[in-house]
Write a protein that holds these residues in place. Structure first.
Motif, PDB file in Angstrom:
ATOM      1  N   UNK A 153       0.814  -1.217   0.000  1.00 47.05           N
ATOM      2  CA  UNK A 153       0.000   0.000   0.000  1.00 47.05           C
ATOM      3  C   UNK A 153       0.849   1.269   0.000  1.00 47.05           C
ATOM      4  N   UNK A 154       2.165   1.089  -0.020  1.00 46.07           N
ATOM      5  CA  UNK A 154       3.087   2.218  -0.081  1.00 46.07           C
ATOM      6  C   UNK A 154       2.788   3.247   1.012  1.00 46.07           C
ATOM      7  N   UNK A 155       2.677   2.772   2.247  1.00 48.38           N
ATOM      8  CA  UNK A 155       2.375   3.672   3.355  1.00 48.38           C
ATOM      9  C   UNK A 155       3.653   4.333   3.859  1.00 48.38           C
ATOM     10  N   UNK A 156       3.488   5.432   4.561  1.00 49.12           N
ATOM     11  CA  UNK A 156       4.632   6.144   5.122  1.00 49.12           C
ATOM     12  C   UNK A 156       5.282   5.296   6.211  1.00 49.12           C
ATOM     13  N   UNK A 157       6.566   5.502   6.412  1.00 49.46           N
ATOM     14  CA  UNK A 157       7.283   4.723   7.425  1.00 49.46           C
ATOM     15  C   UNK A 157       6.710   4.973   8.815  1.00 49.46           C
ATOM     16  N   UNK A 158       6.193   6.192   9.045  1.00 53.14           N
ATOM     17  CA  UNK A 158       5.597   6.502  10.349  1.00 53.14           C
ATOM     18  C   UNK A 158       4.348   5.656  10.597  1.00 53.14           C
ATOM     19  N   UNK A 159       3.580   5.424   9.539  1.00 46.76           N
ATOM     20  CA  UNK A 159       2.373   4.602   9.666  1.00 46.76           C
ATOM     21  C   UNK A 159       2.742   3.156   9.976  1.00 46.76           C
ATOM     22  N   UNK A 160       3.744   2.654   9.284  1.00 43.70           N
ATOM     23  CA  UNK A 160       4.200   1.289   9.538  1.00 43.70           C
ATOM     24  C   UNK A 160       4.716   1.148  10.968  1.00 43.70           C
ATOM     25  N   UNK A 161       5.471   2.140  11.427  1.00 45.13           N
ATOM     26  CA  UNK A 161       6.009   2.097  12.786  1.00 45.13           C
ATOM     27  C   UNK A 161       4.889   2.113  13.820  1.00 45.13           C
ATOM     28  N   UNK A 162       3.855   2.920  13.565  1.00 46.12           N
ATOM     29  CA  UNK A 162       2.720   2.987  14.490  1.00 46.12           C
ATOM     30  C   UNK A 162       1.999   1.646  14.560  1.00 46.12           C
ATOM     31  N   UNK A 163       1.846   0.981  13.410  1.00 48.70           N
ATOM     32  CA  UNK A 163       1.198  -0.333  13.390  1.00 48.70           C
ATOM     33  C   UNK A 163       2.027  -1.353  14.162  1.00 48.70           C
ATOM     34  N   UNK A 164       3.333  -1.260  14.062  1.00 46.40           N
ATOM     35  CA  UNK A 164       4.207  -2.169  14.803  1.00 46.40           C
ATOM     36  C   UNK A 164       4.099  -1.929  16.307  1.00 46.40           C
ATOM     37  N   UNK A 165       3.896  -0.672  16.706  1.00 52.56           N
ATOM     38  CA  UNK A 165       3.710  -0.382  18.133  1.00 52.56           C
ATOM     39  C   UNK A 165       2.414  -1.005  18.641  1.00 52.56           C
ATOM     40  N   UNK A 166       1.372  -0.938  17.811  1.00 51.58           N
ATOM     41  CA  UNK A 166       0.099  -1.563  18.172  1.00 51.58           C
ATOM     42  C   UNK A 166       0.306  -3.059  18.410  1.00 51.58           C
ATOM     43  N   UNK A 167       1.045  -3.691  17.511  1.00 54.89           N
ATOM     44  CA  UNK A 167       1.288  -5.126  17.635  1.00 54.89           C
ATOM     45  C   UNK A 167       2.135  -5.449  18.859  1.00 54.89           C
ATOM     46  N   UNK A 168       3.107  -4.603  19.154  1.00 59.54           N
ATOM     47  CA  UNK A 168       3.972  -4.847  20.308  1.00 59.54           C
ATOM     48  C   UNK A 168       3.152  -4.870  21.595  1.00 59.54           C
ATOM     49  N   UNK A 169       2.221  -3.925  21.714  1.00 58.99           N
ATOM     50  CA  UNK A 169       1.356  -3.885  22.895  1.00 58.99           C
ATOM     51  C   UNK A 169       0.448  -5.106  22.940  1.00 58.99           C
ATOM     52  N   UNK A 170      -0.099  -5.472  21.778  1.00 61.48           N
ATOM     53  CA  UNK A 170      -0.998  -6.625  21.712  1.00 61.48           C
ATOM     54  C   UNK A 170      -0.277  -7.911  22.094  1.00 61.48           C
ATOM     55  N   UNK A 171       0.970  -8.054  21.656  1.00 60.91           N
ATOM     56  CA  UNK A 171       1.719  -9.266  21.967  1.00 60.91           C
ATOM     57  C   UNK A 171       2.042  -9.345  23.451  1.00 60.91           C
ATOM     58  N   UNK A 172       2.219  -8.202  24.079  1.00 56.90           N
ATOM     59  CA  UNK A 172       2.436  -8.195  25.525  1.00 56.90           C
ATOM     60  C   UNK A 172       1.226  -8.781  26.239  1.00 56.90           C
TER      61      UNK A 172
END
Length: 203
Positions: free
Chosen positions: A123-142
């Motif tokens: 989807x050619x998203x901005x790196x900031x968007x990808x980083x934010x999604x990874x933060x969401x996943x990090x919290x979820x995995x916790x």
């Protein structure tokens, strides 16, 4: 890897090695690197030298590729490979487990973070968007929420949640993400609603 499997799942004639045509076909259909294919070929040849009973299973060539994909951290779902082999995902996984047990090769769990990068590229998203999604996943995995759920579906939901919060990409819809991730739209919708760490992103 040989025998190769055609679209009907039947083994074609051949020896114990993958010829260039077969390798190119796998690369085109699954978009994997030469390095991953080389690892799969090595696993296949080693397994053929064993006395395992599943050595003639038509799922074997794709099963060893599945192991190599997981060991190299490539974001591919077992359903994608099962479609290529024209066998059920369950049969493919059981064959892969048999190979792994025989060769003492572990099959690492697939992580949703891998799929975020793949979807972000599509989807050619901005790196900031990808980083934010990874933060969401990090919290979820916790919280352990991702356990037992399709990693591609969880990743798609995380990226969707961030896209909704940013409100800059109307093209990143649940349907578009579900198609790109290879999961049902209901999977993305339910993960978006239920993922604990997404509450801060919802309007």
């Amino acid at each position: 890897m040989s025998p190769d499997t055609n679209d009907h799942g039947e083994g074609s004639e051949g020896g114990g090695e993958t010829n260039p045509t077969q390798k190119r076909r796998l690369q085109q259909r699954l978009d994997v690197s030469e390095e991953v294919l080389a690892d799969a070929v090595e696993l296949y040849q080693t397994f053929r030298d064993s006395d395992a009973e599943v050595v003639h299973d038509r799922a074997l060539p794709i099963a060893v590729l599945y192991i190599a994909i997981r060991q190299n951290g490539v974001p591919r779902q077992i359903d994608e490979l099962a479609e290529v082999a024209n066998v059920s995902p369950r049969r493919l996984y059981r064959t892969a487990r048999a190979v792994g047990d025989t060769l003492h090769q572990g099959i690492p769990p697939s992580e949703p973070e891998l799929y975020v990068g793949r979807l972000a590229d599509q989807f050619d998203v901005a790196s900031e968007t990808e980083t934010a999604a990874l933060r969401v996943l990090a919290t979820a995995k916790t919280d352990g929420y991702h356990v037992g759920r399709k990693p591609a579906g969880v990743a798609a939901a995380a990226l969707y949640a961030v896209a909704v919060a940013e409100d800059e990409r109307p093209d990143i819809t649940q349907r578009a993400l579900s198609e790109a991730a290879g999961v049902h739209i209901k999977t993305v919708r339910e993960n978006y609603k239920e993922l604990p760490s997404m509450s801060e992103h919802k309007a």
